[in-house]
Write a protein that holds these residues in place. Structure first.
Motif, PDB file in Angstrom:
ATOM      1  N   ARG A 268      33.092 -30.564  71.232  1.00 38.28           N
ATOM      2  CA  ARG A 268      32.755 -30.082  72.588  1.00 38.28           C
ATOM      3  C   ARG A 268      31.567 -29.123  72.559  1.00 38.28           C
ATOM      4  N   ALA A 269      31.346 -28.497  71.378  1.00 41.20           N
ATOM      5  CA  ALA A 269      30.181 -27.613  71.245  1.00 41.20           C
ATOM      6  C   ALA A 269      28.923 -28.400  70.896  1.00 41.20           C
ATOM      7  N   GLY A 270      29.053 -29.727  70.843  1.00 44.62           N
ATOM      8  CA  GLY A 270      27.871 -30.559  70.657  1.00 44.62           C
ATOM      9  C   GLY A 270      27.627 -31.018  69.232  1.00 44.62           C
ATOM     10  N   LEU A 271      28.567 -30.744  68.334  1.00 43.32           N
ATOM     11  CA  LEU A 271      28.387 -31.161  66.935  1.00 43.32           C
ATOM     12  C   LEU A 271      29.115 -32.473  66.679  1.00 43.32           C
ATOM     13  N   LEU A 272      28.665 -33.208  65.685  1.00 42.09           N
ATOM     14  CA  LEU A 272      29.318 -34.443  65.271  1.00 42.09           C
ATOM     15  C   LEU A 272      29.492 -34.437  63.759  1.00 42.09           C
ATOM     16  N   PRO A 273      30.603 -35.036  63.278  1.00 44.08           N
ATOM     17  CA  PRO A 273      30.761 -35.153  61.824  1.00 44.08           C
ATOM     18  C   PRO A 273      29.549 -35.882  61.242  1.00 44.08           C
ATOM     19  N   GLY A 274      29.052 -35.365  60.135  1.00 39.31           N
ATOM     20  CA  GLY A 274      27.862 -35.963  59.529  1.00 39.31           C
ATOM     21  C   GLY A 274      26.605 -35.191  59.839  1.00 39.31           C
ATOM     22  N   ASP A 275      26.610 -34.427  60.958  1.00 43.65           N
ATOM     23  CA  ASP A 275      25.474 -33.544  61.223  1.00 43.65           C
ATOM     24  C   ASP A 275      25.374 -32.529  60.095  1.00 43.65           C
ATOM     25  N   PRO A 276      24.149 -32.071  59.779  1.00 43.77           N
ATOM     26  CA  PRO A 276      24.041 -30.986  58.777  1.00 43.77           C
ATOM     27  C   PRO A 276      24.791 -29.729  59.217  1.00 43.77           C
ATOM     28  N   ARG A 277      24.975 -29.557  60.530  1.00 41.30           N
ATOM     29  CA  ARG A 277      25.644 -28.352  61.014  1.00 41.30           C
ATOM     30  C   ARG A 277      27.167 -28.515  61.044  1.00 41.30           C
ATOM     31  N   TRP A 278      27.662 -29.667  60.697  1.00 42.66           N
ATOM     32  CA  TRP A 278      29.118 -29.885  60.654  1.00 42.66           C
ATOM     33  C   TRP A 278      29.604 -29.490  59.259  1.00 42.66           C
ATOM     34  N   VAL A 279      29.985 -28.225  59.097  1.00 39.77           N
ATOM     35  CA  VAL A 279      30.424 -27.707  57.791  1.00 39.77           C
ATOM     36  C   VAL A 279      31.943 -27.576  57.830  1.00 39.77           C
ATOM     37  N   SER A 280      32.623 -28.449  57.108  1.00 44.60           N
ATOM     38  CA  SER A 280      34.084 -28.455  57.193  1.00 44.60           C
ATOM     39  C   SER A 280      34.714 -27.616  56.086  1.00 44.60           C
ATOM     40  N   VAL A 281      35.891 -27.107  56.401  1.00 43.17           N
ATOM     41  CA  VAL A 281      36.610 -26.236  55.470  1.00 43.17           C
ATOM     42  C   VAL A 281      37.565 -27.102  54.657  1.00 43.17           C
ATOM     43  N   ARG A 282      37.189 -27.376  53.400  1.00 42.74           N
ATOM     44  CA  ARG A 282      38.000 -28.263  52.554  1.00 42.74           C
ATOM     45  C   ARG A 282      39.171 -27.507  51.945  1.00 42.74           C
ATOM     46  N   ALA A 283      39.020 -26.198  51.772  1.00 40.97           N
ATOM     47  CA  ALA A 283      40.119 -25.358  51.281  1.00 40.97           C
ATOM     48  C   ALA A 283      39.806 -23.913  51.634  1.00 40.97           C
ATOM     49  N   ALA A 284      40.829 -23.161  51.973  1.00 40.11           N
ATOM     50  CA  ALA A 284      40.686 -21.724  52.202  1.00 40.11           C
ATOM     51  C   ALA A 284      42.023 -21.100  51.839  1.00 40.11           C
ATOM     52  N   LEU A 285      42.079 -20.429  50.706  1.00 39.64           N
ATOM     53  CA  LEU A 285      43.391 -19.955  50.256  1.00 39.64           C
ATOM     54  C   LEU A 285      43.311 -18.564  49.637  1.00 39.64           C
ATOM     55  N   LEU A 286      44.470 -17.959  49.591  1.00 36.54           N
ATOM     56  CA  LEU A 286      44.637 -16.614  49.051  1.00 36.54           C
ATOM     57  C   LEU A 286      45.753 -16.644  48.012  1.00 36.54           C
ATOM     58  N   ALA A 287      45.488 -16.056  46.840  1.00 36.48           N
ATOM     59  CA  ALA A 287      46.519 -15.940  45.805  1.00 36.48           C
ATOM     60  C   ALA A 287      46.681 -14.468  45.450  1.00 36.48           C
ATOM     61  N   THR A 288      47.826 -14.148  44.888  1.00 33.39           N
ATOM     62  CA  THR A 288      48.037 -12.785  44.425  1.00 33.39           C
ATOM     63  C   THR A 288      48.596 -12.829  43.008  1.00 33.39           C
ATOM     64  N   GLY A 289      48.414 -11.727  42.281  1.00 34.54           N
ATOM     65  CA  GLY A 289      48.760 -11.695  40.868  1.00 34.54           C
ATOM     66  C   GLY A 289      50.231 -11.456  40.615  1.00 34.54           C
ATOM     67  N   SER A 290      50.558 -11.081  39.392  1.00 27.32           N
ATOM     68  CA  SER A 290      51.948 -10.915  39.008  1.00 27.32           C
ATOM     69  C   SER A 290      52.040  -9.899  37.888  1.00 27.32           C
ATOM     70  N   TYR A 291      53.270  -9.438  37.636  1.00 29.04           N
ATOM     71  CA  TYR A 291      53.491  -8.555  36.495  1.00 29.04           C
ATOM     72  C   TYR A 291      53.834  -9.399  35.291  1.00 29.04           C
TER      73      TYR A 291
END
Lengths: 142, 387
Positions: B223-246
């Motif tokens: 709706r913002a005027g972008l299409l998949p395949g456009d250089p401006r179509w930057v998709s998030v393939r992964a976004a994650l957070l991990a935490t450590g341990s004792y």
């Protein structure tokens, strides 16, 4: 200068308070009755089974796993420079972070044997001195 | 599963900005991100703001609302995020999760921070913690790893210095970088010793700055005027957070959390280290880049020093690392850093990175790590972006 007897420890339950200058201090950890641990520092609950933990004497000797010297902007009223390291304890397979004696920087190296001492070192951030544990070079045996 | 799309970015030069406030810097980049996305303030339906130190340094709280109201973004859920150096990456992960859950269609993520202030000493992981009370300042945690890495793997002072030299060369090409002058191995090694073996030019500078991104659902991006395949179509393939341990004894040659988070990011993104074209990672200290490159699988464990020496991670090399200049040259306004890493990757994937453009970059990876605890880390974020 205040005598060590009147100075607060940096934390309770982390090291034994030696009754006199001839008794060596020890680090303290915690373990549960099911055999988990020991952990350092002593946790409130066993992180494996959530049982209460009891105090474990971790001894007062270890060897340097890694060390470094902090040469700028010392926090908490520490001297400049001061040294810190990870120490592998002799009596349990634990690697603990601790202050190192800044008066023996030239003698620090990986694998060097150290012993614990406790004394006035730095302050609480507002100028009140505190007792802190620090590892210093152990006397050569024999 | 919905794959979020980054549709807008906003950035300002990092550096010493004594005349600026956290709010006005945040508002500047939030406005830039809205304009870049082609959205109105009322199009944003959730906001995440990252900052680490304003409470301690200035006595401020819940700053995100102050920033977003400045740019007309209000009446929506706003969350303030603090997770040490990964605050920005954590805020971004939360934004993506909100989109994947269908709770929001267009989310603003802003990081803004001022650390170039005299009252900030060497940073630590938390003032009342035992390690801090026994002298563990942030550079010492990394220096202890550097000493052991040198002892076990033969990593050299020159290899450590080469990280700073490389990232300064990259920073010289980035108008938003704090340090843009070239440096040399000799200059790096002869700068004042901070924590052995890390000299001043191997430690990231405190800085003021802000960065922002707008992330959206695919439907909203269209709706913002972008299409998949456009250089401006930057998709998030992964976004994650991990935490450590004792785990004791803890291996200081690596963060287990770093390896675990990297493996999970590659799995979620459906690719491997060889597919990555450009990397932004947490080079708060030179040894950090060396160890993180190993964790990301850019080289075998222990060979991070050889990797930088080979030139593979320099612009034009096999897998350029920190082409923005990294924390070492761009500067490290703590809460803004994780967002700035994403701005850099988006500019690279769009082909808008100018003199520091990685040719044909299609996959970018951002890694960040924050907070020492029990010889491990409190937080580690990984983001994989692709086009």
């Amino acid at each position: 200068m205040a005598s060590p007897g009147s100075i607060r420890p940096v934390a309770t339950g982390v090291f034994t308070m030696p009754p006199d200058d001839t008794t060596a201090p020890h680090l303290l950890g915690g373990a549960c009755d099911r055999g988990h641990g020991p952990f350092f520092p002593r946790p409130t609950y066993c992180p494996r089974c959530l049982d209460p933990v009891h105090e474990v004497d971790l001894g007062g000797h270890g060897t340097i796993y890694s060390y470094t010297v902090v040469r700028t902007r010392p926090p908490l009223g520490f001297p400049q420079p001061y040294a810190v390291g990870y120490i592998d304890l002799e009596e349990y397979p634990l690697r603990v972070f601790c202050l190192l004696d800044p008066t023996c920087l030239d003698e620090l190296k990986i694998g060097r044997r150290l012993r614990l001492r406790v004394g006035p070192f730095g302050d609480d951030g507002s100028g009140e001195p505190l007792l802190r544990p620090l590892f210093t070079v152990a006397e050569e045996e024999g | 599963m919905t794959t979020p799309v980054v549709i807008g970015v906003g950035m300002m030069p990092f550096g010493k900005h004594p005349e600026r406030t956290i709010v006005d810097m945040g508002a500047e980049v939030a406005r830039a991100a809205l304009l870049d996305a082609g959205l109105a303030p009322t199009d944003i339906d959730m906001g995440f703001f990252s900052n680490v130190l304003a409470g301690r340094l200035f006595g401020d709280a819940t700053i995100g609302q102050n920033v977003l109201w400045e740019v007309g973004v209000n009446r929506i859920p706003v969350v303030n995020v603090e997770n040490a150096c990964t605050s920005g990456g954590t805020a971004f992960m939360l934004a993506c999760n909100a989109i994947k859950a269908g709770e929001a269609e267009a989310v603003m993520v802003v990081g803004s921070e001022k650390t170039a202030v005299p009252q900030l000493g060497l940073i630590n992981s938390g003032q009342t913690e035992l390690d801090t009370q026994l002298g563990l300042v942030a550079p010492a945690g990394f220096a202890l790893r550097a000493c052991r890495h040198m002892a076990d793997y033969g990593t050299t002072l020159e290899q450590l210095a080469l990280v700073a030299v490389k990232n300064r060369r990259h920073g010289s090409l980035n108008p938003a970088a704090m340090y843009r002058q070239l440096t040399s191995v000799e200059e790096v090694l002869s700068s004042p010793m901070i924590v052995d073996p890390l000299t001043r030019l191997q430690c990231c500078p405190n800085a003021d700055g802000a960065a922002a991104v707008v992330v959206a659902s695919p439907a909203r991006a269209r709706r913002a005027g972008l299409l998949p395949g456009d250089p401006r179509w930057v998709s998030v393939r992964a976004a994650l957070l991990a935490t450590g341990s004792y785990e004791n004894p803890q291996d200081l040659l690596r963060w287990e959390t770093d390896y675990r988070a990297a493996a999970l990011a590659y799995e979620r993104a459906g690719l491997g280290p060889a597919d990555v074209d450009v990397v932004e990672l947490h080079d708060a200290f030179t040894i950090g880049e060396i160890i993180h490159c190993e964790a990301l699988g850019l080289c075998p464990p222990g060979e991070g020093g050889l990797l930088v020496q080979s030139g593979a991670t320099t612009l034009g090399g096999r897998v350029p690392v920190n082409v923005s200049g990294g924390l070492l040259s761009r500067g490290h306004p703590t809460g803004a850093t994780g967002v700035a890493q994403l701005v850099e990757l988006v500019q690279q994937l769009r082909g808008q990175a100018g003199a520091r453009q990685v040719e044909g970059a299609k996959i970018g990876l951002a890694q960040c790590m924050g907070g020492d605890k029990s010889g491990d880390t409190k937080s580690c974020t990984m983001v994989v972006l692709g086009r």
